[in-house]
Design an enzyme around this catalytic site. Sequence first.
Site, PDB file in Angstrom:
ATOM      1  N   GLU A 258     -33.570  23.340  -6.585  1.00  0.00           N
ATOM      2  CA  GLU A 258     -34.584  22.333  -6.039  1.00  0.00           C
ATOM      3  C   GLU A 258     -34.536  21.304  -6.738  1.00  0.00           C
ATOM      4  O   GLU A 258     -34.996  20.107  -6.042  1.00  0.00           O
ATOM      5  CB  GLU A 258     -35.684  23.177  -6.736  1.00  0.00           C
TER       6      GLU A 258
ATOM      7  N   TRP B  82     -32.724  19.605  -4.086  1.00  0.00           N
ATOM      8  CA  TRP B  82     -33.435  19.346  -2.877  1.00  0.00           C
ATOM      9  C   TRP B  82     -34.171  17.534  -3.113  1.00  0.00           C
ATOM     10  O   TRP B  82     -34.148  16.865  -2.004  1.00  0.00           O
ATOM     11  CB  TRP B  82     -34.649  20.137  -2.311  1.00  0.00           C
TER      12      TRP B  82
ATOM     13  N   TRP C 285     -49.505  14.864  19.309  1.00  0.00           N
ATOM     14  CA  TRP C 285     -50.469  15.077  18.010  1.00  0.00           C
ATOM     15  C   TRP C 285     -51.863  15.085  18.677  1.00  0.00           C
ATOM     16  O   TRP C 285     -51.988  13.987  19.471  1.00  0.00           O
ATOM     17  CB  TRP C 285     -49.973  14.207  17.071  1.00  0.00           C
TER      18      TRP C 285
ATOM     19  N   ASN D 151     -45.610  24.070  -4.692  1.00  0.00           N
ATOM     20  CA  ASN D 151     -44.636  23.831  -3.503  1.00  0.00           C
ATOM     21  C   ASN D 151     -45.084  24.615  -2.365  1.00  0.00           C
ATOM     22  O   ASN D 151     -45.165  24.136  -1.202  1.00  0.00           O
ATOM     23  CB  ASN D 151     -43.132  24.082  -3.632  1.00  0.00           C
TER      24      ASN D 151
ATOM     25  N   TRP E 272     -48.299  14.698  11.065  1.00  0.00           N
ATOM     26  CA  TRP E 272     -47.674  14.864   9.624  1.00  0.00           C
ATOM     27  C   TRP E 272     -47.990  13.666   8.928  1.00  0.00           C
ATOM     28  O   TRP E 272     -48.123  13.601   7.705  1.00  0.00           O
ATOM     29  CB  TRP E 272     -46.248  15.274   9.700  1.00  0.00           C
TER      30      TRP E 272
ATOM     31  N   TRP F 130     -42.760  16.602   4.301  1.00  0.00           N
ATOM     32  CA  TRP F 130     -43.532  16.832   5.583  1.00  0.00           C
ATOM     33  C   TRP F 130     -42.972  16.961   6.681  1.00  0.00           C
ATOM     34  O   TRP F 130     -43.156  17.613   7.690  1.00  0.00           O
ATOM     35  CB  TRP F 130     -44.507  15.528   5.602  1.00  0.00           C
TER      36      TRP F 130
HETATM   37  C1  LIG Z   1     -45.432  18.686   2.354  1.00  0.00           C
HETATM   38  C2  LIG Z   1     -44.777  18.422   1.069  1.00  0.00           C
HETATM   39  C3  LIG Z   1     -44.857  17.250   0.429  1.00  0.00           C
HETATM   40  C4  LIG Z   1     -44.143  17.167  -1.018  1.00  0.00           C
HETATM   41  N1  LIG Z   1     -44.283  15.887  -1.427  1.00  0.00           N
HETATM   42  C5  LIG Z   1     -43.570  15.783  -2.566  1.00  0.00           C
HETATM   43  C6  LIG Z   1     -44.014  14.588  -3.421  1.00  0.00           C
HETATM   44  O1  LIG Z   1     -44.315  13.387  -2.716  1.00  0.00           O
HETATM   45  N2  LIG Z   1     -43.139  14.342  -4.577  1.00  0.00           N
HETATM   46  C7  LIG Z   1     -42.310  15.295  -5.034  1.00  0.00           C
HETATM   47  O2  LIG Z   1     -41.808  15.218  -5.966  1.00  0.00           O
HETATM   48  N3  LIG Z   1     -42.211  16.589  -4.531  1.00  0.00           N
HETATM   49  C8  LIG Z   1     -43.009  16.695  -3.376  1.00  0.00           C
HETATM   50  N4  LIG Z   1     -42.810  17.869  -2.544  1.00  0.00           N
HETATM   51  C9  LIG Z   1     -41.785  18.912  -3.099  1.00  0.00           C
HETATM   52  C10 LIG Z   1     -42.165  19.859  -3.950  1.00  0.00           C
HETATM   53  O3  LIG Z   1     -43.491  20.622  -3.620  1.00  0.00           O
HETATM   54  C11 LIG Z   1     -42.434  19.315  -5.486  1.00  0.00           C
HETATM   55  O4  LIG Z   1     -41.273  18.624  -5.879  1.00  0.00           O
HETATM   56  C12 LIG Z   1     -42.761  20.586  -6.400  1.00  0.00           C
HETATM   57  O5  LIG Z   1     -43.882  21.375  -5.878  1.00  0.00           O
HETATM   58  C13 LIG Z   1     -43.061  19.891  -7.656  1.00  0.00           C
HETATM   59  O6  LIG Z   1     -43.414  20.882  -8.653  1.00  0.00           O
HETATM   60  P1  LIG Z   1     -42.516  21.430  -9.901  1.00  0.00           P
HETATM   61  O7  LIG Z   1     -41.952  19.969 -10.597  1.00  0.00           O
HETATM   62  O8  LIG Z   1     -42.932  22.131 -10.564  1.00  0.00           O
HETATM   63  O9  LIG Z   1     -41.193  21.775  -9.181  1.00  0.00           O
HETATM   64  P2  LIG Z   1     -39.916  22.863  -9.647  1.00  0.00           P
HETATM   65  O10 LIG Z   1     -40.023  23.982  -8.556  1.00  0.00           O
HETATM   66  O11 LIG Z   1     -40.044  23.163 -11.140  1.00  0.00           O
HETATM   67  O12 LIG Z   1     -38.589  21.996  -9.150  1.00  0.00           O
HETATM   68  C14 LIG Z   1     -38.118  21.197 -10.055  1.00  0.00           C
HETATM   69  C15 LIG Z   1     -37.846  19.694  -9.411  1.00  0.00           C
HETATM   70  O13 LIG Z   1     -37.368  19.867  -8.205  1.00  0.00           O
HETATM   71  C16 LIG Z   1     -37.587  19.131  -7.250  1.00  0.00           C
HETATM   72  N5  LIG Z   1     -38.192  19.565  -6.135  1.00  0.00           N
HETATM   73  C17 LIG Z   1     -38.634  20.870  -6.143  1.00  0.00           C
HETATM   74  N6  LIG Z   1     -38.975  21.454  -4.885  1.00  0.00           N
HETATM   75  C18 LIG Z   1     -38.487  20.396  -3.656  1.00  0.00           C
HETATM   76  C19 LIG Z   1     -38.380  20.192  -2.549  1.00  0.00           C
HETATM   77  N7  LIG Z   1     -38.956  21.164  -1.651  1.00  0.00           N
HETATM   78  N8  LIG Z   1     -38.041  19.133  -2.103  1.00  0.00           N
HETATM   79  C20 LIG Z   1     -37.742  17.887  -3.068  1.00  0.00           C
HETATM   80  N9  LIG Z   1     -37.563  18.185  -4.322  1.00  0.00           N
HETATM   81  C21 LIG Z   1     -38.083  19.261  -4.734  1.00  0.00           C
HETATM   82  C22 LIG Z   1     -38.861  18.193  -7.773  1.00  0.00           C
HETATM   83  O14 LIG Z   1     -38.267  16.884  -8.394  1.00  0.00           O
HETATM   84  C23 LIG Z   1     -39.221  19.035  -9.023  1.00  0.00           C
HETATM   85  O15 LIG Z   1     -39.975  18.457 -10.101  1.00  0.00           O
HETATM   86  C24 LIG Z   1     -43.338  18.104  -1.341  1.00  0.00           C
HETATM   87  C25 LIG Z   1     -43.336  19.337  -0.477  1.00  0.00           C
HETATM   88  C26 LIG Z   1     -43.817  19.534   0.461  1.00  0.00           C
HETATM   89  C27 LIG Z   1     -43.635  20.784   1.292  1.00  0.00           C
END
Ligand SMILES: Cc1cc2nc3c(=O)[nH]c(=O)nc-3n(C[C@H](O)[C@H](O)[C@H](O)COP(=O)(O)OP(=O)(O)OC[C@H]3O[C@@H](n4cnc5c(N)ncnc54)[C@H](O)[C@@H]3O)c2cc1C
Length: 487
Positions: A286, A289, A317, A352, A370, A393
């Site tokens: 993650e 990602w 849209w 997420n 979006w 998005w």
């Molecule tokens: C529509 C949408 C919008 C989002 N907008 C943002 C945003 O503005 N900022 C943001 O940081 N994340 C965003 N995310 C990705 C993700 O949802 C969040 O990073 C995550 O929920 C943060 O929670 P966590 O730190 O507990 O993640 P954990 O699951 O603990 O993951 C650890 C770290 O990995 C990174 N990460 C995790 N999942 C993703 C992902 N799918 N894409 C990119 N990086 C990821 C983050 O930096 C996160 O802190 C978005 C996802 C979606 C579907």
Amino acid sequence: MTKPLTIVWFRQDLRIGDQPALRRAVDRGGVIPAYIWAPDEEGDWPLGGASRWWLHHSLASLDEQLRQRGSRLIVRRGPTQQTLDELLEQTGATAVYWNRRYEPAAIERDKQVKAALVSRGVQAESFSGSLLHEPWTITTKQGAPYQVFTPFWKACLGAAVKHETLAAPREVAGPSKWPATLKLEELELLPTLAWDAGIAEAWEPGALAAERRLQEFVGEAIGRYQEDRDRTDIDSSSRLSPHLHFGEISPRQIWLAVEKALEAFKAKSTSGASKTRQSAEVFLKEVGWREFAYHLLYYFPQTPGEPLREQFRGFPWRRSQKDLRAWQRGRTGFPIVDAAMRELWTTGFMPNRTRMIVASFLTKDLRLTWLRGAEWFWDTLVDADLANNTLGWQWTAGCGADAAPYFRVFNPTMQAEKADPDGEYIRRWVPELAKLPTKWLREPWTAPEEELVAAGVELGKTYPRPMVDHHEARDAALAAYERVKKS
Ligand SMILES: Cc1cc2nc3c(=O)[nH]c(=O)nc-3n(C[C@H](O)[C@H](O)[C@H](O)COP(=O)(O)OP(=O)(O)OC[C@H]3O[C@@H](n4cnc5c(N)ncnc54)[C@H](O)[C@@H]3O)c2cc1C
């Protein structure tokens, strides 16, 4: 001989440990740590409300840490170039160091700043401080950017990650006379109407809090991450995202902490070791990602405002301010969507899984673009991040790199069954439904009248009726997609 002075221009690297620009400046001599508030220089994406709240507290925390080391944070308003010039003149500093950013507007601005400084004989140097792999270090064999995550991540795993972090300096020497600074309050980052109580309750900005959160997570929860990360009713993920966005912690600090925890875990027990390793790998993926998101933003800088897949430019849209508002306010009549949108509004965060559910609902059930969703998230998320938000998005809407196909429409009811099996999350955020038995909680409109009455629910009054029929909306979205596909 007096030591040379360096301005460290802090941006999204609000920490003192594993901070390459600060480390190099400390090694060179005296340091003037500076933060320049210049929202006009962020292109179309100046900081949103929740991020401004975070920034205020994060800067306060950075200042405190610097003060413990004999230094302090100088806060100024932009424009950046002019402010740096003034600081150079006022302090006699001969160098400016910073860590690189990758958003298109920041890249453009930083290039201009660097050229101007160098032309005046100032030593201007930038460093890599917020990614494991900078975008240009990972390319396909043909030298092209990756557009699919799996080979991208494989390439990252094959590239070396430096196996040490830079220690926080014990002391940060300063100038003999400090230049003037604004008080943080003068930046007016905090809301004038107090809407931030829920955010303040849920979060503690700053590098020390980030480190604590990381240690708590890798110490225990990481073993359950793979299994639980899609659950919204429990604290199943690291919640490091705002800390990572503001650079209160570096991805390398996370990476190495995970490795260290795995070693410790292996030494203690063998039975769960391989499961924990697997779970940790899913977590690191993650973080991968996030790297991918920055890779894409760097190579496709138009994507915050335009779909990466061109065929989506003509997507039909719908436009409806009323529907957008219902979604924003958590009044769609779909409890899992409403719970998540209300959590976002109150705490500046949603997990997420619910981000994907609400994004699918907006772009498919309501067929609103979006971009309106990305803008709302930008304003309300404490972790609003141009790279991750754009990727998230476009992934959900089906128009980005390696995206979920558009025809994958999330069914809110089925998603809620998995993400919130006992309905605790919905009950927490949609209290007007709290008394409904779990059986009816996800689709209150299917509940018998006597159940609704017993739970004190009056549809259309105490809680909205569903704003669309999910199955009909799904068919309409797929028909729209077919038209785009053909064109
Ligand atoms: C529509 C949408 C919008 C989002 N907008 C943002 C945003 O503005 N900022 C943001 O940081 N994340 C965003 N995310 C990705 C993700 O949802 C969040 O990073 C995550 O929920 C943060 O929670 P966590 O730190 O507990 O993640 P954990 O699951 O603990 O993951 C650890 C770290 O990995 C990174 N990460 C995790 N999942 C993703 C992902 N799918 N894409 C990119 N990086 C990821 C983050 O930096 C996160 O802190 C978005 C996802 C979606 C579907």
